[in-house]
Design an enzyme around this catalytic site. Sequence first.
Site, PDB file in Angstrom:
ATOM      1  N   GLU A 103       0.838  -1.202   0.000  1.00  0.00           N
ATOM      2  CA  GLU A 103       0.000   0.000   0.000  1.00  0.00           C
ATOM      3  C   GLU A 103       0.874   1.253   0.000  1.00  0.00           C
ATOM      4  OE1 GLU A 103      -3.581   2.043   2.691  1.00  0.00           O
ATOM      5  OE2 GLU A 103      -2.226   0.546   3.576  1.00  0.00           O
ATOM      6  N   LYS A 147      -9.613   1.683  -3.380  1.00  0.00           N
ATOM      7  CA  LYS A 147     -10.115   1.261  -2.067  1.00  0.00           C
ATOM      8  C   LYS A 147     -11.528   1.775  -1.834  1.00  0.00           C
ATOM      9  CE  LYS A 147      -8.685   1.156   2.803  1.00  0.00           C
ATOM     10  NZ  LYS A 147      -7.698   1.679   3.785  1.00  0.00           N
ATOM     11  N   CYS A 153      -5.483  -2.812   2.907  1.00  0.00           N
ATOM     12  CA  CYS A 153      -5.337  -2.574   4.345  1.00  0.00           C
ATOM     13  C   CYS A 153      -6.597  -2.911   5.141  1.00  0.00           C
ATOM     14  CB  CYS A 153      -4.908  -1.124   4.582  1.00  0.00           C
ATOM     15  SG  CYS A 153      -4.298  -0.799   6.254  1.00  0.00           S
TER      16      CYS A 153
END
Length: 509
Positions: A270, A327, A379
């Site tokens: 990330e 995301k 994440c």
Amino acid sequence: MGRLNGWGGSLLALLAGATLVLAFAPFAFWPAAIIAPAILFALIRRSGPGRAFRLGWWFGLGQFGLGVSWVYESFTLFGGIIAPLAFMVTALFVMGLAVYPAVAAWAAVRITPRADWPSRAAAFVASWVLIEALRAWLFGGFPWLNLGISQVDGPLVGWLPMIGEYGVTAILLALAVVLWRVSSRVWVHGPDWRHWLGPAGILLLVLLASLPLRSLEWSEPTGQSLTVGVVQGNITQMQKFDPEFFQRTLTVYRELTDSLPDVDLVLWPETAIPRVIDDLPEVRAGLEALARERQFSLLVGTFSRDSAGRYYNSLLGFPESVGEYRKRHLVPFGEYFPLRGLIERMPWLFQVPMSDLSPGRADQPPLRVGELTLGASICFEADFSRDIRATMPSADILVTVSNDSWFGESFSPHQHLQMARARAIEFRRPLVRATNTGISAIIDTTGRVEQTLGTGQRGVLTAELKPREGNTPLVYVGAWPVLGLMLIVLALVAWRQARLRSGTVSGPE
């Protein structure tokens, strides 16, 4: 086990909550997931609603005060908050989380005023599960230390693909009540085994009967293997967003990538490139050339921007045919500010880079490497079963990237890895995890970590993964059957309590 009054009971609840943390990584002492709730149930067994709320709150202080203590480090080291203020913010955060088990304990007692133990036990299980699910949804959700996750290394792991973490939570709580029943009978009757053998046998039988479930495959290999390389640059958070270190960051990741053997897919973590990739045409062209020269697909964590000027936390593929994943599930106050107008008046309070991102669309096309479909997450998303379920059933392999450098050498990277392992188990897909500073890992369909790079390490991992097809029951139904059952249980308990109050039926005390 008798009820403890005053501060003695509160202290025991606090210690029980802290003990629960031992069930999770890095300790993985799974019996704590039964012992700690058993103590809380013993304490609220004959309590009133107010007392149950206080006991649940003290339990939550122990659970989250120890279990998410890593929040303090992220505030002080990387959030720019002075230590006293960071301590206060962390304390408020923990006290807020402690309200969840407090409400669960209060609800269990409030619904069962007659306090017959079967009804109170059923209400205890159902209210805990429902409040745990609420915690994973409200304000963006915070599923840390959900009870069912502890069984990644426990005997109930085979239930995860069938009923998910909330179903496993319910089983653990039922076993906790059985453990309380054994303990209370031993307390009253001493070593006379005839009084406690029955509930002890139930406890042992459930645990033993669960063991064969872990061998159920639910999915099967399909197609050609995919050779994957994972790159962990170990770029610390203090360096990551330092403009003067940017070129060094690119060099580290390029050199590590060059050290890989021939692979089909390379995964960078990330925000490996901690800038907006659209503002770096030379960097983008270089990555495109690298993927073309080495004849592999490359997935890079970075920030991207669309034509409307919105920014995203992205996993960008090279060559372009691999695709881009943006995301969808953002971290409140970390990636976007619900109270941005207020926060902007206090720039001394938070200093979080790129803290006003937009969520990606729910209907994004999946990432593809040749004929294979990747189930991508970034994440925080890997902590939520529902987010990974959204990539199914098309995903052949799961990939997740993270930046756990926010939390240093704390419990957090280990807990985060444990939740990723649960996702591999729930959906029976191999999972590849790349992080900035650890813990990167290759995880098989049973949750076993085949390879790993620990915190503070720089290096690469390579593995040959076999794509899988076939769906677990959880893919089809999600968490709703378990949560619906818990609501039905509460309704039946309330109905039974009404009958007890009217004298229609009698119950055990």
